[in-house]
Design a protein around this motif. Structure first.
Motif, PDB file in Angstrom:
ATOM      1  N   GLU A 170       8.063  -4.586  -4.804  1.00  0.00           N
ATOM      2  CA  GLU A 170       6.750  -3.973  -5.015  1.00  0.00           C
ATOM      3  C   GLU A 170       5.604  -4.727  -4.348  1.00  0.00           C
ATOM      4  O   GLU A 170       4.544  -4.143  -4.109  1.00  0.00           O
ATOM      5  CB  GLU A 170       6.468  -3.870  -6.518  1.00  0.00           C
TER       6      GLU A 170
ATOM      7  N   ARG B 297       4.157  -7.493  -1.274  1.00  0.00           N
ATOM      8  CA  ARG B 297       4.397  -7.971   0.087  1.00  0.00           C
ATOM      9  C   ARG B 297       4.942  -9.392   0.095  1.00  0.00           C
ATOM     10  O   ARG B 297       4.648 -10.188  -0.801  1.00  0.00           O
ATOM     11  CB  ARG B 297       3.096  -7.910   0.886  1.00  0.00           C
TER      12      ARG B 297
ATOM     13  N   ASP C  74      -4.093  -3.225  -4.354  1.00  0.00           N
ATOM     14  CA  ASP C  74      -3.599  -2.204  -3.439  1.00  0.00           C
ATOM     15  C   ASP C  74      -3.132  -2.842  -2.129  1.00  0.00           C
ATOM     16  O   ASP C  74      -2.117  -2.438  -1.560  1.00  0.00           O
ATOM     17  CB  ASP C  74      -4.669  -1.147  -3.151  1.00  0.00           C
ATOM     18  N   GLY C  75      -3.860  -3.842  -1.673  1.00  0.00           N
ATOM     19  CA  GLY C  75      -3.494  -4.530  -0.446  1.00  0.00           C
ATOM     20  C   GLY C  75      -2.260  -5.410  -0.576  1.00  0.00           C
ATOM     21  O   GLY C  75      -1.625  -5.757   0.425  1.00  0.00           O
TER      22      GLY C  75
ATOM     23  N   ARG D 210       0.434  -4.518  -2.381  1.00  0.00           N
ATOM     24  CA  ARG D 210       1.617  -3.677  -2.592  1.00  0.00           C
ATOM     25  C   ARG D 210       2.334  -3.397  -1.264  1.00  0.00           C
ATOM     26  O   ARG D 210       1.718  -3.312  -0.219  1.00  0.00           O
ATOM     27  CB  ARG D 210       1.230  -2.341  -3.220  1.00  0.00           C
ATOM     28  N   VAL D 211       3.637  -3.254  -1.365  1.00  0.00           N
ATOM     29  CA  VAL D 211       4.439  -2.858  -0.208  1.00  0.00           C
ATOM     30  C   VAL D 211       4.138  -1.394   0.075  1.00  0.00           C
ATOM     31  O   VAL D 211       4.153  -0.570  -0.849  1.00  0.00           O
ATOM     32  CB  VAL D 211       5.936  -3.047  -0.500  1.00  0.00           C
ATOM     33  N   THR D 212       3.837  -1.081   1.327  1.00  0.00           N
ATOM     34  CA  THR D 212       3.576   0.312   1.689  1.00  0.00           C
ATOM     35  C   THR D 212       4.842   0.932   2.258  1.00  0.00           C
ATOM     36  O   THR D 212       5.542   0.297   3.060  1.00  0.00           O
ATOM     37  CB  THR D 212       2.436   0.413   2.704  1.00  0.00           C
ATOM     38  N   PRO D 213       5.130   2.158   1.835  1.00  0.00           N
ATOM     39  CA  PRO D 213       6.371   2.816   2.291  1.00  0.00           C
ATOM     40  C   PRO D 213       6.323   3.184   3.762  1.00  0.00           C
ATOM     41  O   PRO D 213       5.367   3.290   4.406  1.00  0.00           O
ATOM     42  CB  PRO D 213       6.461   4.059   1.425  1.00  0.00           C
TER      43      PRO D 213
END
Length: 190
Positions: free
Chosen positions: A145, A147, A184-185, A187-190
């Motif tokens: 979840e 980075r 938000d920054g 979090r891992v982005t899909p």
């Protein structure tokens, strides 16, 4: 025979100490400057002698509040991780960090003098707080979840920056928005 130093404090003395600690923490967080010892005793509903019996100097009170807050932050990190997913736990912990920063601001002059004199080991506190943040990062990385390129130092610097710009008691909405942006920054982005 038990020595006086080895005895547990009476229940009322322990309550008074806890009350003083809680009130001092609140006043340090809420006031613009350092409240007087008399104001703290009055707000706690005890006499000034009771305050000085527990905390003989302003420094001893500041040290107790500071150590209590660090303990709450580190224990709070473990508790939050046990209850919530890592990103949500880190976000909630960031609010606790903001309260700690606000409390430090209310005792800043005394605290800085104590750090400078070596009465408080700032490096130890930094290590404990970075370890708490690392716990969130490790848990979030394990679940995929959060980075992997972010360090605990990055987050600590971002939190200090956020709470420098948006003091939680004066700009709560702004602080919350900035904390949400930070998370938000992370979090891992899909």
């Amino acid at each position: 025979m038990t020595s006086a130093a080895g005895r547990r404090p009476r229940a009322d003395a322990a309550r008074n100490r806890d009350q003083l600690l809680g009130v001092a923490t609140r006043l340090f967080a809420e006031t613009g400057g350092e409240p007087s010892m008399r104001a703290i005793a009055h707000a706690a509903g005890v006499g000034i002698a009771t305050l000085y019996r527990h905390f003989p100097t302003r420094e001893s009170l500041v040290d107790a509040v500071y150590q209590d807050q660090v303990t709450r932050l580190t224990a709070g990190a473990r508790e939050l991780l046990a209850e919530l997913p890592p990103p949500a736990a880190l976000r909630r912990w960031a609010d606790l960090f903001g309260t700690w920063i606000a409390t430090k601001n209310g005792m800043l002059d005394t605290l800085l003098a104590m750090v400078e004199s070596g009465e408080i080991a700032h490096a130890d506190t930094r290590t404990e707080l970075l370890a708490a943040i690392t716990g969130f990062l490790d848990a979030g990385r394990a679940t995929g979840e959060l980075r992997t390129d972010i360090t605990a130092e990055d987050i600590a610097a971002a939190l200090i920056g956020i709470f420098t710009v948006a003091h939680p008691h004066e700009h709560a909405a702004r602080a919350a928005r900035l904390l949400d942006l930070l998370l938000d920054g992370l979090r891992v982005t899909p």
